[in-house]
Design a protein around this motif. Structure first.
Motif, PDB file in Angstrom:
ATOM      1  N   LEU A  13       0.811  -1.208   0.000  1.00 20.48           N
ATOM      2  CA  LEU A  13       0.000   0.000   0.000  1.00 20.48           C
ATOM      3  C   LEU A  13       0.844   1.257   0.000  1.00 20.48           C
ATOM      4  N   SER A  14       2.019   1.215   0.641  1.00 16.75           N
ATOM      5  CA  SER A  14       2.844   2.397   0.786  1.00 16.75           C
ATOM      6  C   SER A  14       3.379   2.909  -0.535  1.00 16.75           C
ATOM      7  N   LYS A  15       3.339   2.104  -1.586  1.00 16.38           N
ATOM      8  CA  LYS A  15       3.871   2.528  -2.868  1.00 16.38           C
ATOM      9  C   LYS A  15       2.820   3.226  -3.716  1.00 16.38           C
ATOM     10  N   ARG A  16       1.595   3.295  -3.201  1.00 16.55           N
ATOM     11  CA  ARG A  16       0.568   3.969  -3.970  1.00 16.55           C
ATOM     12  C   ARG A  16       0.338   5.367  -3.421  1.00 16.55           C
ATOM     13  N   ILE A  17      -0.672   6.032  -3.908  1.00 21.58           N
ATOM     14  CA  ILE A  17      -0.954   7.420  -3.531  1.00 21.58           C
ATOM     15  C   ILE A  17      -1.155   7.540  -2.033  1.00 21.58           C
ATOM     16  N   PRO A  18      -0.501   8.460  -1.341  1.00 22.76           N
ATOM     17  CA  PRO A  18      -0.682   8.635   0.096  1.00 22.76           C
ATOM     18  C   PRO A  18      -2.128   8.975   0.414  1.00 22.76           C
ATOM     19  N   LEU A  19      -2.629   8.407   1.504  1.00 27.16           N
ATOM     20  CA  LEU A  19      -4.032   8.575   1.846  1.00 27.16           C
ATOM     21  C   LEU A  19      -4.389  10.025   2.107  1.00 27.16           C
ATOM     22  N   LEU A  20      -3.489  10.774   2.718  1.00 28.49           N
ATOM     23  CA  LEU A  20      -3.830  12.118   3.148  1.00 28.49           C
ATOM     24  C   LEU A  20      -4.038  13.089   1.996  1.00 28.49           C
ATOM     25  N   GLU A 159     -10.515   8.663   7.205  1.00 30.27           N
ATOM     26  CA  GLU A 159     -11.713   7.878   6.916  1.00 30.27           C
ATOM     27  C   GLU A 159     -12.933   8.448   7.631  1.00 30.27           C
ATOM     28  N   LEU A 160     -12.753   8.928   8.860  1.00 32.59           N
ATOM     29  CA  LEU A 160     -13.862   9.532   9.594  1.00 32.59           C
ATOM     30  C   LEU A 160     -14.346  10.786   8.880  1.00 32.59           C
ATOM     31  N   SER A 161     -13.408  11.596   8.415  1.00 30.41           N
ATOM     32  CA  SER A 161     -13.763  12.800   7.674  1.00 30.41           C
ATOM     33  C   SER A 161     -14.474  12.455   6.372  1.00 30.41           C
ATOM     34  N   SER A 162     -13.977  11.441   5.674  1.00 36.17           N
ATOM     35  CA  SER A 162     -14.595  11.020   4.417  1.00 36.17           C
ATOM     36  C   SER A 162     -15.989  10.452   4.653  1.00 36.17           C
TER      37      SER A 162
END
Length: 252
Positions: A13-20, A159-162
């Motif tokens: 997962l770390s190699k994809r787009i950062p969640l933030l 995730e809570l914000s989303s």
């Protein structure tokens, strides 16, 4: 041979787009960003979810999901966040599942009935999201412990914000003023507080949780409108936030 065939299909997962950097709001002008999981990761995690009631958010659950999905045991090592990926997957998929509640979004009306307003839909969708935890609520404190860890808190808060934005968006909220932020922050606080309450609720069909949720909406008066004033919103959010942090073991 099996390992060589599998590895190219799985990407940490770390190699994809950062969640933030995912969008914090809905846009009609741009396509939604890619999800946080690849198809292979989703296959493993979706197969693991049914094991949570029995084994919790553990490596055992992740390992069983890997086997059920047809992958070798070593595949669990390709999840850089370990068992937190189970928590994240549940948060993500249950948020998206809210769009399937047609009985709330487009209810069938009898002659003479009024179309439910935005506020009614917000409260109804919030309850549906809470009910998505009912089969694993006895394990949810484990999930909260994961989310409270510094390395996972940014993802949990995002995730809570989303979730809050998803609920308001699906309910038909079109506000673009400063109350856009207030409503979403308030709903986040309400959801977090109610979710915590639900982990200790032993009442039939979570009646006490439903009453708790109703009181929280009444307290801040955001259903169908806005907060009474900014000061009240700040006070409520700060109080709820402190209680959430204390419940997770943060010294304040």
């Amino acid at each position: 041979m099996a390992i060589r065939t599998l590895l190219p299909r799985l990407r940490p997962l770390s190699k994809r787009i950062p969640l933030l950097i995912l969008r914090p709001y809905h846009s009609y002008d741009h396509p939604p960003p890619p999800g946080p999981f690849t198809p292979t990761e989703s296959s493993i995690l979706s197969a693991a979810i049914p094991h949570i009631p029995s084994h919790g958010f553990t490596h055992t659950t992740l390992s069983l999901g890997t086997k059920d999905a047809g992958y070798i045991d070593a595949s669990t090592n390709l999840f850089p966040n370990g068992t937190f990926s189970l928590v994240h997957y549940h948060l993500y998929t249950q948020r998206l599942a809210l769009a399937k509640h047609e009985h709330i979004l487009s209810p069938a009306l009898k002659e003479g009935e009024k179309v439910p307003g935005v506020g009614w839909k917000v409260e109804a969708l919030t309850w549906e999201r809470l009910m998505a935890n009912r089969e694993i609520i006895h394990r949810w404190q484990e999930a909260l412990a994961f989310m409270a860890q510094p390395s996972h808190m940014p993802t949990a808060l995002s995730e809570l914000s989303s979730l809050s934005d998803e609920i308001w968006f699906l309910s038909g909220d079109t506000s673009v003023d400063t109350f856009w932020y207030m409503k979403r922050a308030s709903l986040s606080a309400i959801y977090a507080a109610t979710e915590l309450f639900m982990t200790t609720d032993k009442s039939p069909d979570f009646i006490d949780t439903r009453e708790f949720l109703n009181r929280r909406f009444k307290d801040v008066q955001i259903v169908g409108g806005t907060m009474r004033n900014v000061a009240q919103w700040v006070g409520f959010t700060a109080h709820a936030g402190l209680n959430v942090l204390r419940s997770k073991g943060v010294r304040i």
